[in-house]
Design a protein around this motif. Structure first.
Motif, PDB file in Angstrom:
ATOM      1  N   SER A 215      33.082 -33.757 -16.800  1.00 59.37           N
ATOM      2  CA  SER A 215      33.274 -32.803 -17.883  1.00 59.37           C
ATOM      3  C   SER A 215      32.063 -31.879 -17.916  1.00 59.37           C
ATOM      4  N   LYS A 216      32.321 -30.569 -17.887  1.00 59.93           N
ATOM      5  CA  LYS A 216      31.236 -29.578 -17.880  1.00 59.93           C
ATOM      6  C   LYS A 216      31.560 -28.478 -18.882  1.00 59.93           C
ATOM      7  N   ASP A 217      30.519 -27.989 -19.555  1.00 56.91           N
ATOM      8  CA  ASP A 217      30.637 -26.825 -20.419  1.00 56.91           C
ATOM      9  C   ASP A 217      30.184 -25.628 -19.597  1.00 56.91           C
ATOM     10  N   LEU A 218      31.093 -24.649 -19.420  1.00 52.11           N
ATOM     11  CA  LEU A 218      30.784 -23.511 -18.566  1.00 52.11           C
ATOM     12  C   LEU A 218      31.089 -22.195 -19.276  1.00 52.11           C
ATOM     13  N   CYS A 219      30.223 -21.201 -19.051  1.00 54.74           N
ATOM     14  CA  CYS A 219      30.437 -19.867 -19.605  1.00 54.74           C
ATOM     15  C   CYS A 219      31.514 -19.163 -18.773  1.00 54.74           C
ATOM     16  N   GLU A 220      31.813 -17.933 -19.167  1.00 57.35           N
ATOM     17  CA  GLU A 220      32.855 -17.168 -18.479  1.00 57.35           C
ATOM     18  C   GLU A 220      32.507 -16.953 -17.002  1.00 57.35           C
ATOM     19  N   GLU A 221      31.244 -16.696 -16.714  1.00 56.10           N
ATOM     20  CA  GLU A 221      30.820 -16.449 -15.331  1.00 56.10           C
ATOM     21  C   GLU A 221      30.963 -17.710 -14.478  1.00 56.10           C
ATOM     22  N   HIS A 222      30.464 -18.848 -14.955  1.00 57.45           N
ATOM     23  CA  HIS A 222      30.477 -20.068 -14.154  1.00 57.45           C
ATOM     24  C   HIS A 222      31.825 -20.793 -14.183  1.00 57.45           C
ATOM     25  N   GLY A 223      32.617 -20.535 -15.179  1.00 60.16           N
ATOM     26  CA  GLY A 223      33.939 -21.157 -15.248  1.00 60.16           C
ATOM     27  C   GLY A 223      35.031 -20.284 -14.665  1.00 60.16           C
ATOM     28  N   GLY A 224      34.641 -19.122 -14.140  1.00 59.90           N
ATOM     29  CA  GLY A 224      35.617 -18.165 -13.608  1.00 59.90           C
ATOM     30  C   GLY A 224      36.479 -18.736 -12.497  1.00 59.90           C
ATOM     31  N   TYR A 225      35.859 -19.475 -11.574  1.00 61.87           N
ATOM     32  CA  TYR A 225      36.644 -20.033 -10.458  1.00 61.87           C
ATOM     33  C   TYR A 225      37.662 -21.056 -10.952  1.00 61.87           C
ATOM     34  N   LEU A 226      37.324 -21.808 -11.998  1.00 60.21           N
ATOM     35  CA  LEU A 226      38.296 -22.753 -12.556  1.00 60.21           C
ATOM     36  C   LEU A 226      39.428 -22.007 -13.269  1.00 60.21           C
ATOM     37  N   GLU A 227      39.087 -20.920 -13.967  1.00 56.78           N
ATOM     38  CA  GLU A 227      40.120 -20.109 -14.621  1.00 56.78           C
ATOM     39  C   GLU A 227      41.066 -19.516 -13.581  1.00 56.78           C
ATOM     40  N   ASP A 228      40.513 -19.047 -12.443  1.00 59.40           N
ATOM     41  CA  ASP A 228      41.352 -18.512 -11.363  1.00 59.40           C
ATOM     42  C   ASP A 228      42.298 -19.583 -10.840  1.00 59.40           C
ATOM     43  N   LEU A 229      41.785 -20.791 -10.672  1.00 61.94           N
ATOM     44  CA  LEU A 229      42.606 -21.892 -10.192  1.00 61.94           C
ATOM     45  C   LEU A 229      43.719 -22.217 -11.195  1.00 61.94           C
ATOM     46  N   LEU A 230      43.376 -22.237 -12.473  1.00 62.26           N
ATOM     47  CA  LEU A 230      44.378 -22.517 -13.507  1.00 62.26           C
ATOM     48  C   LEU A 230      45.456 -21.440 -13.537  1.00 62.26           C
ATOM     49  N   GLU A 231      45.055 -20.179 -13.410  1.00 65.49           N
ATOM     50  CA  GLU A 231      46.036 -19.093 -13.380  1.00 65.49           C
ATOM     51  C   GLU A 231      46.947 -19.223 -12.171  1.00 65.49           C
ATOM     52  N   GLU A 232      46.378 -19.582 -11.034  1.00 66.79           N
ATOM     53  CA  GLU A 232      47.169 -19.752  -9.814  1.00 66.79           C
ATOM     54  C   GLU A 232      48.208 -20.859  -9.995  1.00 66.79           C
ATOM     55  N   LEU A 233      47.793 -21.943 -10.622  1.00 68.95           N
ATOM     56  CA  LEU A 233      48.724 -23.052 -10.855  1.00 68.95           C
ATOM     57  C   LEU A 233      49.811 -22.666 -11.846  1.00 68.95           C
ATOM     58  N   GLU A 234      49.464 -21.879 -12.857  1.00 74.70           N
ATOM     59  CA  GLU A 234      50.460 -21.434 -13.827  1.00 74.70           C
ATOM     60  C   GLU A 234      51.481 -20.517 -13.172  1.00 74.70           C
ATOM     61  N   VAL A 235      51.032 -19.651 -12.255  1.00 76.81           N
ATOM     62  CA  VAL A 235      51.930 -18.743 -11.550  1.00 76.81           C
ATOM     63  C   VAL A 235      52.912 -19.541 -10.697  1.00 76.81           C
ATOM     64  N   GLN A 236      52.440 -20.605 -10.066  1.00 79.99           N
ATOM     65  CA  GLN A 236      53.295 -21.431  -9.220  1.00 79.99           C
ATOM     66  C   GLN A 236      54.274 -22.252 -10.056  1.00 79.99           C
ATOM     67  N   GLY A 237      54.043 -22.341 -11.349  1.00 79.97           N
ATOM     68  CA  GLY A 237      54.958 -23.070 -12.233  1.00 79.97           C
ATOM     69  C   GLY A 237      54.677 -24.554 -12.301  1.00 79.97           C
ATOM     70  N   SER A 238      53.619 -25.000 -11.665  1.00 80.56           N
ATOM     71  CA  SER A 238      53.301 -26.424 -11.746  1.00 80.56           C
ATOM     72  C   SER A 238      52.256 -26.633 -12.821  1.00 80.56           C
ATOM     73  N   GLU A 239      52.405 -27.723 -13.508  1.00 80.53           N
ATOM     74  CA  GLU A 239      51.440 -28.069 -14.540  1.00 80.53           C
ATOM     75  C   GLU A 239      50.707 -29.321 -14.106  1.00 80.53           C
ATOM     76  N   PRO A 240      49.446 -29.448 -14.433  1.00 85.44           N
ATOM     77  CA  PRO A 240      48.732 -30.664 -14.055  1.00 85.44           C
ATOM     78  C   PRO A 240      49.321 -31.871 -14.762  1.00 85.44           C
ATOM     79  N   GLU A 241      49.319 -33.005 -14.052  1.00 84.62           N
ATOM     80  CA  GLU A 241      49.851 -34.221 -14.646  1.00 84.62           C
ATOM     81  C   GLU A 241      48.864 -34.765 -15.664  1.00 84.62           C
ATOM     82  N   PRO A 242      49.381 -35.289 -16.788  1.00 85.51           N
ATOM     83  CA  PRO A 242      48.463 -35.858 -17.773  1.00 85.51           C
ATOM     84  C   PRO A 242      47.794 -37.112 -17.225  1.00 85.51           C
TER      85      PRO A 242
END
Length: 120
Positions: free
Chosen positions: A41-68
């Motif tokens: 678990s990490k607390d990240l600002c917009e700059e450092h969390g950008g790559y994770l946000e990109d990954l999340l957007e990519e997954l949302e576009v593909q229509g898959s959701e992470p498993e709980p």
């Protein structure tokens, strides 16, 4: 990272989340859990969390959701037994049964009313 800040006009300190890397406020908490049980678990600002946000957007576009994440703490409880639905029978064309009224409260009578009833 949570930081306590004394806000102007408030008596109590306020907790804000700052980036774990450069201490920039605001930050979001990102938690990644691997199927083998590892978790970070990490607390990240917009700059450092950008790559994770990109990954999340990519997954949302593909229509898959992470498993709980699987729950390990408490065993699953049984669901309550389901009741069989009541059978509907053809009712005669009468008015529906009256609902029994709730219990009546006793009438509150003043002393003047009691004395008037005695005389009358």
């Amino acid at each position: 990272m949570k930081i306590q800040v004394n806000a102007v006009g408030l008596d109590q300190p306020v907790e804000v989340i700052a980036c774990d890397i450069d201490k920039v406020i605001p930050a979001l908490t990102y938690t990644i859990t691997v199927s083998d049980g590892r978790s970070i678990s990490k607390d990240l600002c917009e700059e450092h969390g950008g790559y994770l946000e990109d990954l999340l957007e990519e997954l949302e576009v593909q229509g898959s959701e992470p498993e709980p994440a699987p729950a390990k703490a408490a065993p699953a409880k049984k669901a309550p037994a389901k009741k069989a639905p009541a059978k509907k029978t053809a009712a005669p064309a009468e008015a529906p049964a009256k609902k029994t009224p709730s219990r009546r409260r006793p009438r509150i009578t003043s002393l003047e009313e009691i004395e008037a009833a005695k005389k009358g």
